[in-house]
Design a protein around this motif. Sequence first.
Motif, PDB file in Angstrom:
ATOM      1  N   GLN A 165       8.206  -9.099   7.269  1.00 23.81           N
ATOM      2  CA  GLN A 165       9.182  -8.247   6.589  1.00 23.81           C
ATOM      3  C   GLN A 165      10.105  -9.087   5.714  1.00 23.81           C
ATOM      4  O   GLN A 165      10.907  -9.879   6.203  1.00 23.81           O
ATOM      5  N   LEU A 166      10.012  -8.876   4.404  1.00 25.39           N
ATOM      6  CA  LEU A 166      10.849  -9.604   3.456  1.00 25.39           C
ATOM      7  C   LEU A 166      12.209  -8.958   3.260  1.00 25.39           C
ATOM      8  O   LEU A 166      13.184  -9.639   2.969  1.00 25.39           O
ATOM      9  N   SER A 167      12.287  -7.647   3.378  1.00 23.22           N
ATOM     10  CA  SER A 167      13.558  -6.948   3.210  1.00 23.22           C
ATOM     11  C   SER A 167      13.541  -5.664   4.027  1.00 23.22           C
ATOM     12  O   SER A 167      12.476  -5.198   4.445  1.00 23.22           O
ATOM     13  N   GLN A 168      14.741  -5.091   4.215  1.00 24.31           N
ATOM     14  CA  GLN A 168      14.858  -3.893   5.055  1.00 24.31           C
ATOM     15  C   GLN A 168      14.976  -2.611   4.255  1.00 24.31           C
ATOM     16  O   GLN A 168      14.377  -1.597   4.604  1.00 24.31           O
ATOM     17  N   LYS A 169      15.755  -2.609   3.185  1.00 27.16           N
ATOM     18  CA  LYS A 169      15.926  -1.413   2.360  1.00 27.16           C
ATOM     19  C   LYS A 169      15.754  -1.800   0.903  1.00 27.16           C
ATOM     20  O   LYS A 169      16.701  -2.313   0.284  1.00 27.16           O
ATOM     21  N   PRO A 170      14.576  -1.583   0.327  1.00 30.10           N
ATOM     22  CA  PRO A 170      13.367  -1.019   0.929  1.00 30.10           C
ATOM     23  C   PRO A 170      12.634  -2.065   1.779  1.00 30.10           C
ATOM     24  O   PRO A 170      12.952  -3.254   1.719  1.00 30.10           O
ATOM     25  N   ILE A 171      11.636  -1.600   2.525  1.00 30.66           N
ATOM     26  CA  ILE A 171      10.829  -2.506   3.335  1.00 30.66           C
ATOM     27  C   ILE A 171       9.768  -3.121   2.423  1.00 30.66           C
ATOM     28  O   ILE A 171       8.899  -2.423   1.907  1.00 30.66           O
ATOM     29  N   ILE A 172       9.858  -4.422   2.225  1.00 34.44           N
ATOM     30  CA  ILE A 172       8.910  -5.132   1.364  1.00 34.44           C
ATOM     31  C   ILE A 172       8.219  -6.215   2.186  1.00 34.44           C
ATOM     32  O   ILE A 172       8.839  -6.874   3.015  1.00 34.44           O
ATOM     33  N   THR A 173       6.932  -6.377   1.954  1.00 35.73           N
ATOM     34  CA  THR A 173       6.157  -7.378   2.678  1.00 35.73           C
ATOM     35  C   THR A 173       5.339  -8.217   1.701  1.00 35.73           C
ATOM     36  O   THR A 173       5.530  -8.143   0.485  1.00 35.73           O
ATOM     37  N   VAL A 174       4.423  -8.990   2.215  1.00 36.50           N
ATOM     38  CA  VAL A 174       3.568  -9.867   1.410  1.00 36.50           C
ATOM     39  C   VAL A 174       2.122  -9.466   1.617  1.00 36.50           C
ATOM     40  O   VAL A 174       1.705  -9.148   2.732  1.00 36.50           O
ATOM     41  N   ALA A 175       1.350  -9.464   0.542  1.00 35.07           N
ATOM     42  CA  ALA A 175      -0.069  -9.109   0.646  1.00 35.07           C
ATOM     43  C   ALA A 175      -0.911 -10.124  -0.112  1.00 35.07           C
ATOM     44  O   ALA A 175      -0.396 -11.073  -0.704  1.00 35.07           O
ATOM     45  N   GLN A 176      -2.218  -9.874  -0.094  1.00 39.30           N
ATOM     46  CA  GLN A 176      -3.174 -10.722  -0.800  1.00 39.30           C
ATOM     47  C   GLN A 176      -2.964 -12.191  -0.434  1.00 39.30           C
ATOM     48  O   GLN A 176      -2.802 -12.529   0.738  1.00 39.30           O
ATOM     49  N   ASN A 177      -2.956 -13.047  -1.427  1.00 33.60           N
ATOM     50  CA  ASN A 177      -2.789 -14.472  -1.152  1.00 33.60           C
ATOM     51  C   ASN A 177      -1.436 -15.002  -1.619  1.00 33.60           C
ATOM     52  O   ASN A 177      -1.285 -16.198  -1.889  1.00 33.60           O
ATOM     53  N   SER A 178      -0.456 -14.127  -1.702  1.00 33.77           N
ATOM     54  CA  SER A 178       0.863 -14.527  -2.175  1.00 33.77           C
ATOM     55  C   SER A 178       1.562 -15.396  -1.136  1.00 33.77           C
ATOM     56  O   SER A 178       1.420 -15.195   0.064  1.00 33.77           O
ATOM     57  N   ASN A 191      -2.897 -10.528   8.369  1.00 30.14           N
ATOM     58  CA  ASN A 191      -1.905  -9.672   7.726  1.00 30.14           C
ATOM     59  C   ASN A 191      -2.365  -8.206   7.738  1.00 30.14           C
ATOM     60  O   ASN A 191      -3.425  -7.884   7.196  1.00 30.14           O
ATOM     61  N   VAL A 192      -1.549  -7.323   8.321  1.00 28.36           N
ATOM     62  CA  VAL A 192      -1.948  -5.913   8.406  1.00 28.36           C
ATOM     63  C   VAL A 192      -1.906  -5.226   7.040  1.00 28.36           C
ATOM     64  O   VAL A 192      -2.445  -4.122   6.887  1.00 28.36           O
ATOM     65  N   PHE A 193      -1.287  -5.870   6.040  1.00 30.14           N
ATOM     66  CA  PHE A 193      -1.234  -5.297   4.695  1.00 30.14           C
ATOM     67  C   PHE A 193      -1.915  -6.204   3.667  1.00 30.14           C
ATOM     68  O   PHE A 193      -1.592  -6.168   2.482  1.00 30.14           O
ATOM     69  N   VAL A 194      -2.871  -6.966   4.110  1.00 31.65           N
ATOM     70  CA  VAL A 194      -3.507  -7.944   3.241  1.00 31.65           C
ATOM     71  C   VAL A 194      -4.201  -7.303   2.047  1.00 31.65           C
ATOM     72  O   VAL A 194      -4.296  -7.901   0.969  1.00 31.65           O
ATOM     73  N   ASN A 195      -4.683  -6.082   2.200  1.00 37.65           N
ATOM     74  CA  ASN A 195      -5.457  -5.442   1.131  1.00 37.65           C
ATOM     75  C   ASN A 195      -4.621  -4.588   0.186  1.00 37.65           C
ATOM     76  O   ASN A 195      -5.175  -3.854  -0.641  1.00 37.65           O
ATOM     77  N   SER A 196      -3.327  -4.666   0.276  1.00 43.04           N
ATOM     78  CA  SER A 196      -2.474  -3.911  -0.639  1.00 43.04           C
ATOM     79  C   SER A 196      -2.720  -4.371  -2.076  1.00 43.04           C
ATOM     80  O   SER A 196      -2.882  -5.567  -2.333  1.00 43.04           O
ATOM     81  N   GLN A 202       5.902  -2.531  -1.374  1.00 45.07           N
ATOM     82  CA  GLN A 202       6.916  -1.784  -0.627  1.00 45.07           C
ATOM     83  C   GLN A 202       6.175  -0.827   0.297  1.00 45.07           C
ATOM     84  O   GLN A 202       5.291  -0.087  -0.143  1.00 45.07           O
ATOM     85  N   VAL A 203       6.496  -0.859   1.575  1.00 39.20           N
ATOM     86  CA  VAL A 203       5.797  -0.033   2.552  1.00 39.20           C
ATOM     87  C   VAL A 203       6.797   0.840   3.302  1.00 39.20           C
ATOM     88  O   VAL A 203       7.991   0.541   3.357  1.00 39.20           O
ATOM     89  N   GLY A 204       6.278   1.927   3.880  1.00 38.45           N
ATOM     90  CA  GLY A 204       7.114   2.821   4.664  1.00 38.45           C
ATOM     91  C   GLY A 204       7.069   2.464   6.137  1.00 38.45           C
ATOM     92  O   GLY A 204       6.137   1.803   6.612  1.00 38.45           O
ATOM     93  N   MET A 205       8.079   2.916   6.859  1.00 42.69           N
ATOM     94  CA  MET A 205       8.120   2.652   8.292  1.00 42.69           C
ATOM     95  C   MET A 205       6.884   3.210   8.985  1.00 42.69           C
ATOM     96  O   MET A 205       6.330   2.586   9.904  1.00 42.69           O
ATOM     97  N   GLU A 206       6.429   4.372   8.541  1.00 43.53           N
ATOM     98  CA  GLU A 206       5.256   4.994   9.157  1.00 43.53           C
ATOM     99  C   GLU A 206       4.016   4.122   8.987  1.00 43.53           C
ATOM    100  O   GLU A 206       3.170   4.036   9.886  1.00 43.53           O
ATOM    101  N   GLN A 207       3.896   3.472   7.817  1.00 42.64           N
ATOM    102  CA  GLN A 207       2.747   2.601   7.572  1.00 42.64           C
ATOM    103  C   GLN A 207       2.734   1.410   8.532  1.00 42.64           C
ATOM    104  O   GLN A 207       1.679   1.011   9.027  1.00 42.64           O
ATOM    105  N   VAL A 208       3.904   0.852   8.777  1.00 47.73           N
ATOM    106  CA  VAL A 208       3.998  -0.278   9.693  1.00 47.73           C
ATOM    107  C   VAL A 208       3.621   0.161  11.107  1.00 47.73           C
ATOM    108  O   VAL A 208       2.868  -0.517  11.808  1.00 47.73           O
ATOM    109  N   ILE A 209       4.119   1.332  11.512  1.00 49.00           N
ATOM    110  CA  ILE A 209       3.826   1.839  12.860  1.00 49.00           C
ATOM    111  C   ILE A 209       2.331   2.093  13.023  1.00 49.00           C
ATOM    112  O   ILE A 209       1.734   1.736  14.051  1.00 49.00           O
ATOM    113  N   LEU A 210       1.711   2.694  12.014  1.00 49.09           N
ATOM    114  CA  LEU A 210       0.276   2.968  12.085  1.00 49.09           C
ATOM    115  C   LEU A 210      -0.563   1.691  12.095  1.00 49.09           C
ATOM    116  O   LEU A 210      -1.640   1.653  12.689  1.00 49.09           O
TER     117      LEU A 210
END
Length: 276
Positions: A165-178, A191-196, A202-210
């Motif tokens: 988690q890079l930030s809280q509002k909004p929720i931003i993460t890292v994907a691919q090879n960044s 990484n659960v979001f590697v294929n973004s 920017q991801v939603g709380m629901e996406q992280v939970i799923l």
Amino acid sequence: MPVARIITVVSLLFASCFAQAQNQIHRIVSLSPHATELAYAAGLGDKLVAVSDYSDYPPAAQKLEKVANYKGINVDRIVALEPDLIITWPAGNPVRELEKLKQMGFHLFPSHVQSLEDIATNIDALSQFADDPKIGHQAAQAFREQLTQLHNEYGNGKPVPYFYQLSQKPIITVAQNSWPSEVFSFCGGKNVFVNSPSPYPQVGMEQVILAKPQVIFTSGHAMADGSMWNDWHDELPAVEKHQVWKLHSDWLNRPTPRTVRAIKEVCDYFAQARKK
């Protein structure tokens, strides 16, 4: 021409080019914190005259004038400083301002770092401008040796699904090879979001939970301590198993020799997660 003669001529030419580059570089400007650290590692600390905001390591960098930040580059001030070399960060510095500096005839050294090996490669390359290039070459070699040691220690671990988690509002993460995905991958993270499609989605709380990560990492720059996930104890394995951890931002987010500390930190956390 005999082979020995050819080797001698090539060696003399190389030495001449090196001496020329060395003698021409006396004043250096760095345009990112990681580039500043790489410059010091390469033995160029005594030639730095200005750096970017947040260039705080080593401590000597804090005393230097600041000519760049997230808003842009102070081109006019850089011109006044008359640097012989400007170490740029193409992935983060404004393209328009870099192009302007290039058109004005300044010597730009682009610091491209996408892999762990690139850290050592950058230090080696910058060493050509130092009065004593052995300083940088030794630092680069030491970094490579530390990577080998860490790989031998942690290289065979079972993959662990994680969310960074890079930030809280909004929720931003890292994907691919960044960056810093390379650090997590080195330690066996998945990484659960590697294929973004976006490198920093920017991801939603629901996406992280799923996605149900086994580990959640935050950093000091995220303005989040992970407590926002506490209410999802039953849905998030990371929360249920108390595997929400805060990482040292500068070690992780800056590709420098200190990245080995980030690797050790992340690998240790993954090792704990595997035991559970």
